[in-house]
Design a protein around this motif. Sequence first.
Motif, PDB file in Angstrom:
ATOM      1  N   ALA A 130       0.836  -1.206   0.000  1.00  0.00           N
ATOM      2  CA  ALA A 130       0.000   0.000   0.000  1.00  0.00           C
ATOM      3  C   ALA A 130       0.868   1.251   0.000  1.00  0.00           C
ATOM      4  N   TYR A 131       1.959   1.211   0.760  1.00  0.00           N
ATOM      5  CA  TYR A 131       2.851   2.379   0.813  1.00  0.00           C
ATOM      6  C   TYR A 131       3.454   2.661  -0.559  1.00  0.00           C
ATOM      7  N   VAL A 132       3.872   1.613  -1.259  1.00  0.00           N
ATOM      8  CA  VAL A 132       4.447   1.786  -2.597  1.00  0.00           C
ATOM      9  C   VAL A 132       3.361   2.267  -3.570  1.00  0.00           C
ATOM     10  N   ALA A 133       2.182   1.638  -3.522  1.00  0.00           N
ATOM     11  CA  ALA A 133       1.104   2.018  -4.441  1.00  0.00           C
ATOM     12  C   ALA A 133       0.626   3.443  -4.173  1.00  0.00           C
ATOM     13  N   HIS A 134       0.669   3.833  -2.904  1.00  0.00           N
ATOM     14  CA  HIS A 134       0.224   5.172  -2.497  1.00  0.00           C
ATOM     15  C   HIS A 134       1.032   6.281  -3.196  1.00  0.00           C
ATOM     16  N   GLN A 135       2.272   5.963  -3.552  1.00  0.00           N
ATOM     17  CA  GLN A 135       3.133   6.963  -4.217  1.00  0.00           C
ATOM     18  C   GLN A 135       2.606   7.296  -5.607  1.00  0.00           C
ATOM     19  N   SER A 136       1.702   6.466  -6.135  1.00  0.00           N
ATOM     20  CA  SER A 136       1.134   6.706  -7.471  1.00  0.00           C
ATOM     21  C   SER A 136      -0.274   7.279  -7.385  1.00  0.00           C
ATOM     22  N   ARG A 137      -0.720   7.658  -6.198  1.00  0.00           N
ATOM     23  CA  ARG A 137      -2.102   8.112  -6.050  1.00  0.00           C
ATOM     24  C   ARG A 137      -2.364   9.293  -6.990  1.00  0.00           C
ATOM     25  N   GLY A 138      -3.460   9.189  -7.721  1.00  0.00           N
ATOM     26  CA  GLY A 138      -3.848  10.247  -8.650  1.00  0.00           C
ATOM     27  C   GLY A 138      -3.306  10.034 -10.052  1.00  0.00           C
ATOM     28  N   MET A 139      -2.343   9.116 -10.208  1.00  0.00           N
ATOM     29  CA  MET A 139      -1.771   8.876 -11.541  1.00  0.00           C
ATOM     30  C   MET A 139      -2.615   7.846 -12.289  1.00  0.00           C
ATOM     31  N   PRO A 140      -2.793   8.011 -13.600  1.00  0.00           N
ATOM     32  CA  PRO A 140      -3.620   7.057 -14.334  1.00  0.00           C
ATOM     33  C   PRO A 140      -2.963   5.694 -14.475  1.00  0.00           C
ATOM     34  N   ILE A 141      -3.762   4.651 -14.402  1.00  0.00           N
ATOM     35  CA  ILE A 141      -3.275   3.282 -14.597  1.00  0.00           C
ATOM     36  C   ILE A 141      -2.748   3.166 -16.025  1.00  0.00           C
ATOM     37  N   ALA A 142      -1.495   2.706 -16.150  1.00  0.00           N
ATOM     38  CA  ALA A 142      -0.836   2.668 -17.461  1.00  0.00           C
ATOM     39  C   ALA A 142      -0.093   1.352 -17.625  1.00  0.00           C
ATOM     40  N   PRO A 143      -0.813   0.264 -17.949  1.00  0.00           N
ATOM     41  CA  PRO A 143      -0.153  -1.032 -18.083  1.00  0.00           C
ATOM     42  C   PRO A 143       0.902  -0.986 -19.194  1.00  0.00           C
ATOM     43  N   PRO A 144       2.021  -1.679 -18.991  1.00  0.00           N
ATOM     44  CA  PRO A 144       3.099  -1.614 -19.973  1.00  0.00           C
ATOM     45  C   PRO A 144       2.689  -2.213 -21.314  1.00  0.00           C
ATOM     46  N   ALA A 145       3.193  -1.608 -22.390  1.00  0.00           N
ATOM     47  CA  ALA A 145       2.933  -2.147 -23.736  1.00  0.00           C
ATOM     48  C   ALA A 145       3.963  -3.237 -24.000  1.00  0.00           C
ATOM     49  N   ASP A 146       3.820  -4.344 -23.298  1.00  0.00           N
ATOM     50  CA  ASP A 146       4.781  -5.442 -23.382  1.00  0.00           C
ATOM     51  C   ASP A 146       4.053  -6.636 -24.000  1.00  0.00           C
ATOM     52  N   ASP A 147       4.484  -7.035 -25.184  1.00  0.00           N
ATOM     53  CA  ASP A 147       3.797  -8.115 -25.902  1.00  0.00           C
ATOM     54  C   ASP A 147       3.771  -9.417 -25.101  1.00  0.00           C
ATOM     55  N   ARG A 148       4.779  -9.573 -24.254  1.00  0.00           N
ATOM     56  CA  ARG A 148       4.825 -10.817 -23.476  1.00  0.00           C
ATOM     57  C   ARG A 148       3.662 -10.916 -22.501  1.00  0.00           C
ATOM     58  N   LEU A 149       3.027  -9.767 -22.188  1.00  0.00           N
ATOM     59  CA  LEU A 149       1.884  -9.786 -21.267  1.00  0.00           C
ATOM     60  C   LEU A 149       0.579 -10.172 -21.973  1.00  0.00           C
ATOM     61  N   THR A 150       0.583 -10.041 -23.296  1.00  0.00           N
ATOM     62  CA  THR A 150      -0.666 -10.252 -24.049  1.00  0.00           C
ATOM     63  C   THR A 150      -1.327 -11.604 -23.766  1.00  0.00           C
ATOM     64  N   PRO A 151      -0.583 -12.714 -23.823  1.00  0.00           N
ATOM     65  CA  PRO A 151      -1.263 -14.003 -23.564  1.00  0.00           C
ATOM     66  C   PRO A 151      -1.845 -14.090 -22.155  1.00  0.00           C
ATOM     67  N   TYR A 152      -1.184 -13.453 -21.194  1.00  0.00           N
ATOM     68  CA  TYR A 152      -1.683 -13.511 -19.809  1.00  0.00           C
ATOM     69  C   TYR A 152      -2.950 -12.667 -19.675  1.00  0.00           C
ATOM     70  N   ARG A 153      -2.943 -11.504 -20.326  1.00  0.00           N
ATOM     71  CA  ARG A 153      -4.157 -10.664 -20.289  1.00  0.00           C
ATOM     72  C   ARG A 153      -5.305 -11.399 -20.963  1.00  0.00           C
ATOM     73  N   LYS A 154      -4.972 -12.123 -22.026  1.00  0.00           N
ATOM     74  CA  LYS A 154      -5.999 -12.877 -22.761  1.00  0.00           C
ATOM     75  C   LYS A 154      -6.567 -13.975 -21.859  1.00  0.00           C
ATOM     76  N   SER A 155      -5.689 -14.701 -21.161  1.00  0.00           N
ATOM     77  CA  SER A 155      -6.220 -15.770 -20.304  1.00  0.00           C
ATOM     78  C   SER A 155      -6.963 -15.171 -19.110  1.00  0.00           C
ATOM     79  N   GLY A 156      -6.537 -13.980 -18.661  1.00  0.00           N
ATOM     80  CA  GLY A 156      -7.280 -13.281 -17.612  1.00  0.00           C
ATOM     81  C   GLY A 156      -8.674 -12.932 -18.086  1.00  0.00           C
ATOM     82  N   ARG A 157      -8.747 -12.470 -19.327  1.00  0.00           N
ATOM     83  CA  ARG A 157     -10.040 -12.109 -19.898  1.00  0.00           C
ATOM     84  C   ARG A 157     -10.935 -13.344 -20.028  1.00  0.00           C
ATOM     85  N   ASP A 158     -10.328 -14.459 -20.460  1.00  0.00           N
ATOM     86  CA  ASP A 158     -11.097 -15.709 -20.567  1.00  0.00           C
ATOM     87  C   ASP A 158     -11.680 -16.094 -19.212  1.00  0.00           C
ATOM     88  N   LEU A 159     -10.842 -15.965 -18.177  1.00  0.00           N
ATOM     89  CA  LEU A 159     -11.314 -16.297 -16.830  1.00  0.00           C
ATOM     90  C   LEU A 159     -12.432 -15.357 -16.398  1.00  0.00           C
TER      91      LEU A 159
END
Lengths: 255, 106
Positions: A130-159
């Motif tokens: 929470a302390y680490v996340a708190h340092q980003s308070r007010g900043m927009p969520i900006a997931p990395p444009a990393d192609d390696r994450l795509t299959p995981y996001r896809k399986s997350g979406r399936d779930l």
Amino acid sequence: MALKHGLAAAVLALLGAGGLVAQEKRSGLDYMTPETRAMQEDDMSNPGMLFIAEGEGLWQAPAGAANIACSGCHGTAAQSMRGTATRYPAIEESTRRPIDLAGRINLCRQTQQKAQAFPAESPELLALTAYVAHQSRGMPIAPPADDRLTPYRKSGRDLFERRLGQLGLSCAACHEGHAGQRLGGSIIPQAHPTAYPLYRLEWQTLGSLQRRLRNCMTGMRAEPFAHGAPELIALEAYLMSRATGLPIETPGVRP
Amino acid sequence: MTRALINTPKQAQQGEVIEIRAMIAHVMETGHRRDAQGAAVPRNIIHRFQCLYDDVEIFAADFYPAMAANPFIAFSTVATTSGVLTFAWTDDQGTIQRATAEITVV
């Protein structure tokens, strides 16, 4: 009145499909009562701030065989950790698999501090996350444009869309099909993880997104995935990409 | 370590009514719950809260098991002199947690 509605419809139509989706995205904060909102927005009445204070202490406390504090390498969290929470889950280079913020903190603890990992959902891990996340308070969520994450996001979406458990519900059935409506007495939010770890009044403590997901699965009468399970990380990765652009609120307060 | 959030005005006019808000981290275990093995979890709540203004008690409260974790309390007092507000929370294990806040009266 009819004219107003007509105008609104015309404006919305002009915005087009992409714009409309961004317009409609709402944090759970928007659905709360004025009292609960006020509790979150005032740092002197937000109970999550007690954990932020504890997290700050942990950040500066040397730990492990290496006897080094988080601040020993990362310095002032307000600078080094600003924006960090907006990018997680991210790919961990050593394993080439996605890892969430709490997992990253525990990994750092094991490899750099040479200390034992904090147990899942322990007060220390929640406070530090929470302390680490708190340092980003007010900043927009900006997931990395990393192609390696795509299959995981896809399986997350399936779930997210898969029907599970004895009630035959999926996350999407409620949080997309009926968002803004009520389940029992409670309003169903759109399920954007903007404020984790957050203080739920029902829990009377801080909890992680994984706790929330497991909680929902129990409600669906499905067997929850274990803490740290790859399925939960994939769901987190999908939910964060789905919430792109919404501001981080950590520590949030929810009913 | 006391983890408390105290909110008092740093400065006040003499005779001004000021609001004091205090929250402390505490589990407030009711004594009615059982753990995973079925054993009763002993009660451990803060049962007494006290606020002193330069060693004079200005506010005190008894708490009971229906209080939620991390109790938050707000009350008001009249600013009289510059001094120290001392807060004390006493729980069932006998632990007294304290916090202080200074106020300047002009």
